[in-house]
Design a protein around this motif. Structure first.
Motif, PDB file in Angstrom:
ATOM      1  N   UNK A 183       0.849  -1.176   0.000  1.00  0.00           N
ATOM      2  CA  UNK A 183       0.000   0.000   0.000  1.00  0.00           C
ATOM      3  C   UNK A 183       0.892   1.235   0.000  1.00  0.00           C
ATOM      4  N   UNK A 184       0.605   2.147  -0.903  1.00  0.00           N
ATOM      5  CA  UNK A 184       1.328   3.421  -0.948  1.00  0.00           C
ATOM      6  C   UNK A 184       0.363   4.541  -0.583  1.00  0.00           C
ATOM      7  N   UNK A 185       0.879   5.513   0.143  1.00  0.00           N
ATOM      8  CA  UNK A 185       0.060   6.616   0.632  1.00  0.00           C
ATOM      9  C   UNK A 185       0.736   7.931   0.274  1.00  0.00           C
ATOM     10  N   UNK A 186      -0.017   8.871  -0.290  1.00  0.00           N
ATOM     11  CA  UNK A 186       0.531  10.165  -0.664  1.00  0.00           C
ATOM     12  C   UNK A 186      -0.392  11.263  -0.134  1.00  0.00           C
ATOM     13  N   UNK A 187       0.153  12.088   0.763  1.00  0.00           N
ATOM     14  CA  UNK A 187      -0.627  13.180   1.340  1.00  0.00           C
ATOM     15  C   UNK A 187      -0.464  14.449   0.526  1.00  0.00           C
ATOM     16  N   UNK A 221      -4.545   6.592  -1.703  1.00  0.00           N
ATOM     17  CA  UNK A 221      -4.007   5.261  -1.445  1.00  0.00           C
ATOM     18  C   UNK A 221      -3.927   4.477  -2.742  1.00  0.00           C
ATOM     19  N   UNK A 222      -2.913   3.641  -2.869  1.00  0.00           N
ATOM     20  CA  UNK A 222      -2.788   2.768  -4.025  1.00  0.00           C
ATOM     21  C   UNK A 222      -2.209   1.441  -3.564  1.00  0.00           C
ATOM     22  N   UNK A 223      -2.465   0.410  -4.344  1.00  0.00           N
ATOM     23  CA  UNK A 223      -2.014  -0.918  -3.968  1.00  0.00           C
ATOM     24  C   UNK A 223      -3.207  -1.788  -3.643  1.00  0.00           C
ATOM     25  N   UNK A 224      -2.955  -2.923  -3.003  1.00  0.00           N
ATOM     26  CA  UNK A 224      -4.042  -3.872  -2.699  1.00  0.00           C
ATOM     27  C   UNK A 224      -4.917  -3.388  -1.549  1.00  0.00           C
ATOM     28  N   UNK A 225      -6.066  -2.848  -1.906  1.00  0.00           N
ATOM     29  CA  UNK A 225      -7.001  -2.367  -0.893  1.00  0.00           C
ATOM     30  C   UNK A 225      -8.091  -3.402  -0.696  1.00  0.00           C
ATOM     31  N   UNK A 231      -3.781   1.926  17.665  1.00  0.00           N
ATOM     32  CA  UNK A 231      -2.924   2.953  17.078  1.00  0.00           C
ATOM     33  C   UNK A 231      -1.704   2.405  16.341  1.00  0.00           C
ATOM     34  N   UNK A 232      -1.592   1.090  16.197  1.00  0.00           N
ATOM     35  CA  UNK A 232      -0.441   0.497  15.516  1.00  0.00           C
ATOM     36  C   UNK A 232      -0.736   0.377  14.022  1.00  0.00           C
ATOM     37  N   UNK A 233      -0.006   1.141  13.187  1.00  0.00           N
ATOM     38  CA  UNK A 233      -0.224   1.141  11.756  1.00  0.00           C
ATOM     39  C   UNK A 233       1.016   0.664  11.013  1.00  0.00           C
ATOM     40  N   UNK A 234       0.780   0.085   9.835  1.00  0.00           N
ATOM     41  CA  UNK A 234       1.839  -0.570   9.073  1.00  0.00           C
ATOM     42  C   UNK A 234       2.437   0.310   7.988  1.00  0.00           C
ATOM     43  N   UNK A 235       1.571   1.020   7.285  1.00  0.00           N
ATOM     44  CA  UNK A 235       2.000   1.798   6.116  1.00  0.00           C
ATOM     45  C   UNK A 235       1.863   3.286   6.422  1.00  0.00           C
ATOM     46  N   UNK A 236       2.846   4.062   5.933  1.00  0.00           N
ATOM     47  CA  UNK A 236       2.891   5.491   6.246  1.00  0.00           C
ATOM     48  C   UNK A 236       3.207   6.308   4.995  1.00  0.00           C
ATOM     49  N   UNK A 237       2.610   7.495   4.927  1.00  0.00           N
ATOM     50  CA  UNK A 237       2.975   8.435   3.888  1.00  0.00           C
ATOM     51  C   UNK A 237       4.162   9.276   4.312  1.00  0.00           C
TER      52      UNK A 237
END
Length: 121
Positions: A1-5, A23-27, A106-112
Protein backbone atom coordinates in the motif's frame (compact mmCIF):
# COMPACT_ATOMS: atom_id res chain seq x y z
CA UNK A 1 0.00 0.00 0.00
CA UNK A 2 1.33 3.42 -0.95
CA UNK A 3 0.06 6.62 0.63
CA UNK A 4 0.53 10.16 -0.66
CA UNK A 5 -0.63 13.18 1.34
CA UNK A 6 -1.40 16.65 0.03
CA UNK A 7 -3.23 19.79 1.06
CA UNK A 8 -1.00 21.08 3.80
CA UNK A 9 -0.05 24.73 4.03
CA UNK A 10 -0.45 27.81 6.18
CA UNK A 11 -3.59 29.14 7.80
CA UNK A 12 -4.52 31.64 10.45
CA UNK A 13 -6.02 30.59 13.75
CA UNK A 14 -9.71 29.98 13.30
CA UNK A 15 -9.25 29.08 9.66
CA UNK A 16 -9.61 25.81 7.77
CA UNK A 17 -7.57 23.41 5.68
CA UNK A 18 -8.33 20.09 4.03
CA UNK A 19 -5.77 17.32 3.76
CA UNK A 20 -6.00 14.45 1.28
CA UNK A 21 -4.38 11.02 1.25
CA UNK A 22 -4.45 8.98 -1.95
CA UNK A 23 -4.01 5.26 -1.44
CA UNK A 24 -2.79 2.77 -4.02
CA UNK A 25 -2.01 -0.92 -3.97
CA UNK A 26 -4.04 -3.87 -2.70
CA UNK A 27 -7.00 -2.37 -0.89
CA UNK A 28 -9.35 -4.79 0.82
CA UNK A 29 -12.39 -4.46 3.00
CA UNK A 30 -10.51 -4.76 6.29
CA UNK A 31 -8.41 -1.66 5.67
CA UNK A 32 -8.27 1.04 8.32
CA UNK A 33 -6.85 4.50 7.62
CA UNK A 34 -5.74 7.19 10.01
CA UNK A 35 -4.13 10.59 10.40
CA UNK A 36 -1.30 11.21 12.82
CA UNK A 37 0.71 14.36 13.44
CA UNK A 38 4.06 15.27 14.88
CA UNK A 39 5.03 18.73 16.07
CA UNK A 40 8.70 19.77 16.42
CA UNK A 41 10.21 18.30 19.57
CA UNK A 42 7.14 16.20 20.33
CA UNK A 43 6.16 12.59 19.79
CA UNK A 44 3.85 11.58 17.00
CA UNK A 45 0.22 11.59 18.11
CA UNK A 46 -2.98 10.05 16.82
CA UNK A 47 -5.50 12.44 15.25
CA UNK A 48 -8.33 10.42 13.69
CA UNK A 49 -9.12 7.06 12.09
CA UNK A 50 -11.70 5.65 9.68
CA UNK A 51 -12.63 2.18 8.47
CA UNK A 52 -12.59 1.68 4.68
CA UNK A 53 -15.86 -0.24 4.71
CA UNK A 54 -18.61 1.25 6.80
CA UNK A 55 -16.82 4.50 7.50
CA UNK A 56 -16.68 4.18 11.28
CA UNK A 57 -14.65 7.03 12.76
CA UNK A 58 -12.65 7.78 15.89
CA UNK A 59 -11.05 11.06 16.98
CA UNK A 60 -8.58 12.22 19.56
CA UNK A 61 -10.03 14.53 22.17
CA UNK A 62 -7.82 17.39 20.96
CA UNK A 63 -9.47 17.55 17.53
CA UNK A 64 -12.94 16.15 18.15
CA UNK A 65 -15.66 18.58 17.02
CA UNK A 66 -13.12 20.56 14.95
CA UNK A 67 -11.76 17.99 12.48
CA UNK A 68 -13.69 15.59 10.25
CA UNK A 69 -12.22 12.46 8.70
CA UNK A 70 -13.85 10.96 5.62
CA UNK A 71 -13.06 8.77 2.61
CA UNK A 72 -14.13 8.41 -0.99
CA UNK A 73 -13.83 4.76 -1.92
CA UNK A 74 -14.33 5.50 -5.62
CA UNK A 75 -11.16 7.61 -5.69
CA UNK A 76 -9.26 5.66 -3.01
CA UNK A 77 -8.82 8.88 -1.10
CA UNK A 78 -9.08 9.82 2.56
CA UNK A 79 -9.61 13.38 3.75
CA UNK A 80 -9.14 15.40 6.92
CA UNK A 81 -11.21 18.56 7.03
CA UNK A 82 -9.69 20.80 9.69
CA UNK A 83 -11.68 23.75 11.01
CA UNK A 84 -11.29 26.20 13.88
CA UNK A 85 -7.55 25.72 13.61
CA UNK A 86 -5.34 26.54 16.56
CA UNK A 87 -1.63 27.27 16.72
CA UNK A 88 -1.15 23.96 18.54
CA UNK A 89 -2.39 22.16 15.41
CA UNK A 90 0.90 23.10 13.73
CA UNK A 91 2.64 19.84 12.83
CA UNK A 92 3.61 17.45 10.08
CA UNK A 93 0.53 15.38 9.30
CA UNK A 94 0.91 11.76 8.24
CA UNK A 95 -1.50 9.36 6.59
CA UNK A 96 -1.33 5.75 7.81
CA UNK A 97 -2.94 2.44 6.85
CA UNK A 98 -3.34 -1.01 8.31
CA UNK A 99 -5.17 -4.21 7.41
CA UNK A 100 -7.33 -5.87 10.06
CA UNK A 101 -7.62 -4.70 13.64
CA UNK A 102 -9.69 -1.90 15.08
CA UNK A 103 -9.80 1.83 14.43
CA UNK A 104 -9.15 2.15 18.17
CA UNK A 105 -5.75 0.46 17.75
CA UNK A 106 -2.92 2.95 17.08
CA UNK A 107 -0.44 0.50 15.52
CA UNK A 108 -0.22 1.14 11.76
CA UNK A 109 1.84 -0.57 9.07
CA UNK A 110 2.00 1.80 6.12
CA UNK A 111 2.89 5.49 6.25
CA UNK A 112 2.98 8.43 3.89
CA UNK A 113 5.72 11.05 3.71
CA UNK A 114 3.71 13.72 5.47
CA UNK A 115 2.37 17.18 4.70
CA UNK A 116 3.13 20.27 6.78
CA UNK A 117 0.41 22.32 8.43
CA UNK A 118 1.30 25.67 9.99
CA UNK A 119 -1.22 27.75 11.93
CA UNK A 120 -0.40 31.31 12.93
CA UNK A 121 -2.10 33.00 15.84
Amino acid sequence: VQLVESGGGSAEAGGSLRLSCVTSGPISGDLNLAWFRQAPGKEREFVAAISWVGGSTFYSDSVKDRFTISRNNLYNTMYLQMSSLKSEDTAMYYCAARFRGSIYDFAYTYWGQGTQVSVSS
